[in-house]
Structures are given as C-alpha cells and as structure tokens.
Scaffold this motif. Structure first.
Motif, PDB file in Angstrom:
ATOM      1  N   ALA A  30       0.989  -1.192   0.524  1.00  0.00           N
ATOM      2  CA  ALA A  30       0.251   0.110   0.047  1.00  0.00           C
ATOM      3  C   ALA A  30       0.976   1.775   0.034  1.00  0.00           C
ATOM      4  CB  ALA A  30      -1.379  -0.094   1.033  1.00  0.00           C
ATOM      5  N   ASN A  31       2.032   1.332  -0.485  1.00  0.00           N
ATOM      6  CA  ASN A  31       3.237   2.363  -0.341  1.00  0.00           C
ATOM      7  C   ASN A  31       2.953   3.337   0.807  1.00  0.00           C
ATOM      8  OD1 ASN A  31       3.487   1.520  -3.024  1.00  0.00           O
ATOM      9  ND2 ASN A  31       1.758   3.014  -3.647  1.00  0.00           N
ATOM     10  N   GLU A  32       3.071   2.477   2.020  1.00  0.00           N
ATOM     11  CA  GLU A  32       3.618   3.201   3.617  1.00  0.00           C
ATOM     12  C   GLU A  32       4.661   3.405   3.720  1.00  0.00           C
ATOM     13  OE1 GLU A  32      -1.111   0.998   4.922  1.00  0.00           O
ATOM     14  OE2 GLU A  32       1.106  -0.311   4.516  1.00  0.00           O
ATOM     15  N   ASN A  33       4.934   4.434   4.752  1.00  0.00           N
ATOM     16  CA  ASN A  33       6.101   4.411   5.107  1.00  0.00           C
ATOM     17  C   ASN A  33       6.488   3.108   6.200  1.00  0.00           C
ATOM     18  OD1 ASN A  33       7.983   5.642   7.414  1.00  0.00           O
ATOM     19  ND2 ASN A  33       7.728   7.572   6.486  1.00  0.00           N
ATOM     20  N   PRO A  34       7.417   2.610   5.767  1.00  0.00           N
ATOM     21  CA  PRO A  34       8.166   1.162   6.602  1.00  0.00           C
ATOM     22  C   PRO A  34       7.893   1.626   8.746  1.00  0.00           C
ATOM     23  CG  PRO A  34       9.507   1.585   5.553  1.00  0.00           C
ATOM     24  CD  PRO A  34       8.480   2.453   4.654  1.00  0.00           C
ATOM     25  N   PHE A  35       8.610   3.241   8.733  1.00  0.00           N
ATOM     26  CA  PHE A  35       9.300   3.310   9.834  1.00  0.00           C
ATOM     27  C   PHE A  35       8.266   3.700  10.699  1.00  0.00           C
ATOM     28  CE2 PHE A  35      12.399   3.826   6.806  1.00  0.00           C
ATOM     29  CZ  PHE A  35      12.917   3.223   6.836  1.00  0.00           C
ATOM     30  N   VAL A  36       8.139   3.382  11.684  1.00  0.00           N
ATOM     31  CA  VAL A  36       7.790   3.712  13.251  1.00  0.00           C
ATOM     32  C   VAL A  36       8.056   5.173  13.750  1.00  0.00           C
ATOM     33  CG1 VAL A  36       5.560   1.791  13.020  1.00  0.00           C
ATOM     34  CG2 VAL A  36       8.439   1.685  14.557  1.00  0.00           C
ATOM     35  N   LEU A  37       7.335   5.498  14.281  1.00  0.00           N
ATOM     36  CA  LEU A  37       7.939   6.176  15.433  1.00  0.00           C
ATOM     37  C   LEU A  37       8.427   6.726  17.116  1.00  0.00           C
ATOM     38  CD1 LEU A  37       4.956   9.765  15.657  1.00  0.00           C
ATOM     39  CD2 LEU A  37       6.958   9.522  14.036  1.00  0.00           C
ATOM     40  N   GLU A  38       9.517   6.861  17.126  1.00  0.00           N
ATOM     41  CA  GLU A  38      10.565   6.651  18.154  1.00  0.00           C
ATOM     42  C   GLU A  38       9.297   6.818  19.155  1.00  0.00           C
ATOM     43  OE1 GLU A  38      13.595   5.203  18.517  1.00  0.00           O
ATOM     44  OE2 GLU A  38      13.490   5.195  16.065  1.00  0.00           O
ATOM     45  N   ILE A 266      12.330   9.895   5.011  1.00  0.00           N
ATOM     46  CA  ILE A 266      11.877   9.436   3.785  1.00  0.00           C
ATOM     47  C   ILE A 266      13.691   9.708   3.018  1.00  0.00           C
ATOM     48  CG2 ILE A 266      11.655  11.185   1.547  1.00  0.00           C
ATOM     49  CD1 ILE A 266       9.002  10.518   3.085  1.00  0.00           C
ATOM     50  N   ALA A 267      14.613  10.400   3.615  1.00  0.00           N
ATOM     51  CA  ALA A 267      15.855  10.015   3.178  1.00  0.00           C
ATOM     52  C   ALA A 267      16.111   8.929   2.972  1.00  0.00           C
ATOM     53  CB  ALA A 267      16.967  10.747   3.921  1.00  0.00           C
ATOM     54  N   LYS A 268      15.582   7.650   4.183  1.00  0.00           N
ATOM     55  CA  LYS A 268      16.145   6.294   4.537  1.00  0.00           C
ATOM     56  C   LYS A 268      15.155   5.849   2.927  1.00  0.00           C
ATOM     57  CE  LYS A 268      16.262   6.032   9.253  1.00  0.00           C
ATOM     58  NZ  LYS A 268      15.938   5.079  10.492  1.00  0.00           N
ATOM     59  N   ILE A 269      14.119   6.203   3.262  1.00  0.00           N
ATOM     60  CA  ILE A 269      13.687   4.991   2.455  1.00  0.00           C
ATOM     61  C   ILE A 269      14.068   5.120   0.400  1.00  0.00           C
ATOM     62  CG2 ILE A 269      11.293   4.838   1.229  1.00  0.00           C
ATOM     63  CD1 ILE A 269       9.743   5.817   3.550  1.00  0.00           C
TER      64      ILE A 269
END
Ligand SMILES: Cc1ncc(COP(=O)(O)O)c(C=O)c1O
Length: 352
Positions: A30-38, A266-269
């Motif tokens: 679903a093209n979501e961001n894979p990272f969760v908030l710290e 975003i940069a990591k993605i």
C-alpha cells in the motif's frame, strides 16, 4: 427488497476498491512508510492528543491547520483545502465538476481510485493508455478531448503503479489544450525530488494534490488540494463541515513540528529503494522499471498470481497488478532493511 433494483447500475457493476486486511505478514502493498515513530516522539504526540475534548466537534474547516500548511507549501491560505485523505479531495472534485462539461480523463495504468470515484459520482470515464515508455500519449488524449470534453484530468506525478515521472512538456501540452482542470497528484513527490508546483504561477486550470499518507501518517488520513482559490471556494461548498477530525489535526501539527524526523525517514526510504532496485536487478525472470517513488514496479516472466501467492505464503504482501496493459506485473513498496531482505529472499525462491 431486491437491492440490485435500487442501486445505481454503474455501482452495482463494479467490485470496488480492494484493500485486503492481513493479520500478519509484511505489508508491502500500500506504499506506506515502513518506519514507526520512536517512543519519546510517540509520547509527545499522545500527550498533545490528551488535551482534545472528545465531546466537542473539531474546528470547522481546520483553519489554523490550513494556515500552517499553506505556509509549509508556500501558498496563500485560500489556495489550500484539507481533506480526509486525498481520496476525499478527488471525490470533491468529481462531485463539484460533474455535469457541466462532463467526463474524467485518466491515463492507464494509474491510481485506481480516480476511476472508481469518477464512476461512483456519476461521471463518464475516459481512459487513455500510456505509451510504451509509460509516458502520456498526448495525441490520443487531446484527440479524445475533441468529442468528450473532460472536466478533470488526473495525473499522478510520479505515477502509481509505474513509478515514473511523466514528461513536463506533455503535461503542459494537456494543461493548455484541456477545457477543464488538470489535477497533478504529488502523493509521491517527496521520493522524487521533483514537483511541478511552480507551474501554479503559469496556469489557472491546474490543481495539486498532496498527502501525508506516504510520509508516515497514513493513519490520520490527511490530504491537501492546492491551487485556484475560486475553484477551492466552490469545492468548499461541497465539503462536509468537520471533515478533519481533532485527533488528525493534532497529529498533523505534530508532523509539522517534527519535520526533521519525517524527512530523515524519507531519505532512508529513497536509499533503501536504490539498494532494493540493485538487488532485484540481479534476479532473472523479472523486468524492473526505474522508480521515483517509494515502490518498485516489475513484470514477471511467469504468472504473477503464482508469484504473489508464493510471496504471500512466505509472509510478504505485495500488489498484484496483472491486467491487459500490465501483464504479470507486481508492485512492491520499499520497506525497511529487514523487510526488503525478507522480500528479496522470498522473491528469489518464488521465481526459481
Ligand atoms: C497517486 C495516489 N494518490 C492518492 C493516494 C491516496 O492518498 P490518501 O491516503 O491521502 O487518500 C494514493 C494512495 O495510494 C495514490 O497512490
């Protein structure tokens, strides 16, 4: 009562948008961001949310938030409108512009909701295949315009699912030729380092869509429409009064306050996309298409349903996009490093 007899024929005939729910597995569909908030940031957000009076309606029109995002996007506040995801804004456009000159034009393949929403709001849909490089076939599109005046043309920039940017000269040719509005959907712009927003100064029949969904805030459902203030004033008559709930308004402010964190993600993605692309390139039996978004589109030399099932049984959920124009094609969302590694190994064994 026979429901079929009372439901709109065009709605009855379609299957609707399929957003399957999976209880487990790695979601790369679903093209979501894979990272969760710290945790510390999450705590900060939730302490802001505690202040919300749940018994009260949210601020109608979300004026303060609208002002903050106007600044963020560098436009005047009457040039921006907030929606419950950009899906809602697509719906508002289709409802408001229906009828006068009629018709919604889209290239194919593209984001499927344009067509679904157009039909559900009673619009005629004009679908024009992309050319062999997945670029716009301007000749075919303008040719169709002569007999079918489209009120709206939706262009996803970068395009989903193909991942490429349409050429700017072709987009401008359409803006100049169409009797209606061109909507440039920049849902994935953050991953492309490209935006056509400066064109707003040049054309008044152009609007932009943006969203927080791909930047790490899909849960809050917040999208933006940016452009001609006179059009926005009309859309605002159709918008439901409290369309942005309080919790989403708080979370969206939090997003603005914590830009560094989200930009770093975003940069990591983008980095992960480049790595994933290089790794996928080594696999025989698939053809990759370069991507400027947070996903990679590829075609398989084999039945993509079989590949999809094998990936799913290895716990990896991707999007199977097999169709007449995209034979045996699959789209995979860029994940975090671990997810990408699991996907790569599952893909290799699915193909061998
Ligand atoms: C091109 C495009 N536009 C819009 C959306 C939906 O955005 P939102 O979550 O803001 O409704 C998507 C979602 O996948 C998309 O691919």
């Amino acid at each position: 009562m026979i429901i079929k007899n009372i439901v709109n024929k065009k709605i009855w005939e379609q299957s609707g948008y399929l957003a399957p729910e999976y209880e487990s597995g790695i979601k790369m569909d679903a093209n979501e961001n894979p990272f969760v908030l710290e945790e510390p940031l999450k705590k900060k957000l939730f302490s802001e949310m505690r202040k919300v009076s749940l018994n009260r309606y949210p601020e109608a029109g979300a004026l303060k938030l609208r002002e903050r995002f106007a600044k963020y996007f560098g436009v005047k506040k009457d040039m921006i409108m907030l929606g419950n995801g950009s899906d809602e804004l697509i719906q508002l456009l289709c409802m408001t512009l229906k009828g006068k000159i009629g018709g919604v034009m889209v290239p194919v393949p593209t984001f499927s909701m344009y067509k679904i929403i157009a039909i559900n709001t009673g619009n005629r849909i004009l679908e024009i295949p992309l050319d062999e490089n997945f670029d716009l076939d301007v000749k075919a599109m303008t040719g169709k315009m002569k007999s079918n005046y489209p009120a709206l043309i939706f262009l996803s920039y970068p395009n989903s699912p193909t991942g490429n940017l349409f050429s700017r000269s072709r987009i401008e040719a359409l803006i100049k030729k169409t009797p209606g509005i061109v909507v440039i959907d920049e849902a994935y712009a953050a991953f492309s380092n490209a935006s056509l927003m400066p064109l707003l100064k040049k054309y008044d029949n152009l609007v932009f869509l943006k969203t927080l969904s791909k930047a790490g805030m899909a849960a809050i459902r917040l999208g933006f429409l940016i452009g001609n203030k006179n059009l926005i004033a009309e859309l605002d008559k159709v918008r439901l009064p409290y369309n942005i709930n309080w919790l989403s308004q708080v979370a969206a402010s939090f997003y603005l306050d914590n830009q560094r964190e989200f930009s770093a993600q975003i940069a990591k993605i983008i980095k992960n996309r480049e790595e994933l692309y290089l790794q996928m390139k080594k696999i025989d039996g698939i053809t990759l298409y370069p991507s400027r978004a947070n996903f990679i589109f590829f075609s398989c030399a084999f039945d993509s349903y079989r590949i999809y099932d094998k990936l799913a049984s290895a716990g990896v959920i991707v999007k199977n996009l097999d169709s007449r124009l995209t034979r045996n094609c699959i789209r995979v969302t860029v994940g975090n490093r671990r997810e990408n590694a699991v996907f790569l190994s599952a893909l290799k064994s699915a193909i061998s």
